[in-house]
Design an enzyme around this catalytic site. Structure first.
Site, PDB file in Angstrom:
ATOM      1  N   SER A 189       0.860  -1.184   0.000  1.00 17.21           N
ATOM      2  CA  SER A 189       0.000   0.000   0.000  1.00 17.21           C
ATOM      3  C   SER A 189       0.892   1.229   0.000  1.00 17.21           C
ATOM      4  CB  SER A 189      -0.871   0.005   1.267  1.00 17.21           C
ATOM      5  OG  SER A 189      -1.490   1.252   1.474  1.00 17.21           O
ATOM      6  N   TYR A 205      -2.078  -0.013  10.925  1.00 18.67           N
ATOM      7  CA  TYR A 205      -2.011  -0.443   9.531  1.00 18.67           C
ATOM      8  C   TYR A 205      -0.704  -0.033   8.876  1.00 18.67           C
ATOM      9  CZ  TYR A 205      -3.386  -1.043   4.626  1.00 18.67           C
ATOM     10  OH  TYR A 205      -3.444  -1.417   3.303  1.00 18.67           O
TER      11      TYR A 205
END
Length: 241
Positions: free
Chosen positions: A129, A142
């Protein structure tokens, strides 16, 4: 026919990647926890659906034992849970994110590396990501997991230099999938607001890039590919109409 293994393949980027790889001539072996969705997709594509929970070592071992050969591994299983400051961190959320994104990638890659190398032209694709190189408030669980996942993937590149296996990290920005629904514990309305006012990437956009990477000539290694919507500048900054 070359075999591609895709984790987290029951929906979103994983399902789209399975479709694109099949169209490119791969035989796909699909892994996920939601076997009902997975089986329907495998039937559609002429692939194989096997139950897989990357957070459980026994599940990973059983899955990989049923994969006789592997040319491409797409580490796509992952996700986010929660959006709170470090001072209010939910340890269960953090533990799930690290188990899924980091240790899940370790388990799958470690188990299939011998078969990938034995293929003579293996390729490991890890979907991380933009959160793998950026940080943002309330997202430390995250972003820390994605930073770690990226670090282990890039380490593999050096550890296997000179062997017949390539490594590509895919770093997407905003992609409209079930990602935000999972992050917000099933709150579809809150998830939809994440994408309001702009056109996000689709799962097919990411799958197209993954398929491009794995179909390059064997001497070409695309180390990292960052892709974002045109309207997104960073993990925390986007232009909205």
């Amino acid at each position: 026919m070359n075999t591609a293994v895709v984790t987290g393949a029951s929906s979103g980027i994983g399902a789209a990647t399975a479709r694109h790889l099949t169209a490119a001539g791969f035989h796909v072996v699909l892994g996920a926890r939601r076997l009902d969705r997975l089986s329907a997709l495998a039937t559609e594509l002429g692939g194989v659906a096997l139950p897989l929970d990357v957070t459980e070592p026994a599940s990973v071992d059983a899955f990989c034992a049923r994969v006789p050969e592997c040319h491409v591994l797409v580490n796509n299983a992952g996700g986010a849970r929660g959006l709170e400051p470090v001072a209010a961190a939910d340890e269960d959320h953090w533990r799930w994110m690290w188990e899924t994104n980091v240790l899940g990638t370790v388990r799958m890659t470690r188990a299939l590396l011998p078969k990938l190398i034995a293929s003579g032209n293996g390729h490991v694709v890890t979907v991380t990501s933009v959160a793998a190189y950026e940080i943002y408030d309330n997202g430390a669980g995250y972003t820390s997991a994605k930073h770690a996942q990226s670090a282990l993937h890039r380490t593999l590149r050096g550890e296997h230099l000179g062997q017949p296996v390539r490594f590509t990290e895919i770093l997407p920005g905003m992609v409209e999938t079930e990602f935000s629904v999972t992050r917000f514990d099933g709150d579809a309305g809150r998830a939809a607001r994440v994408y309001e006012g702009l056109t996000p990437l689709t799962a097919d956009d990411v799958a197209d890039v993954i398929t491009f990477a794995v179909t390059r000539p064997p001497n070409v290694n695309l180390d990292q590919i960052i892709l974002k919507p045109r309207a997104q500048y960073s993990a925390s900054r986007a232009h909205r109409e």
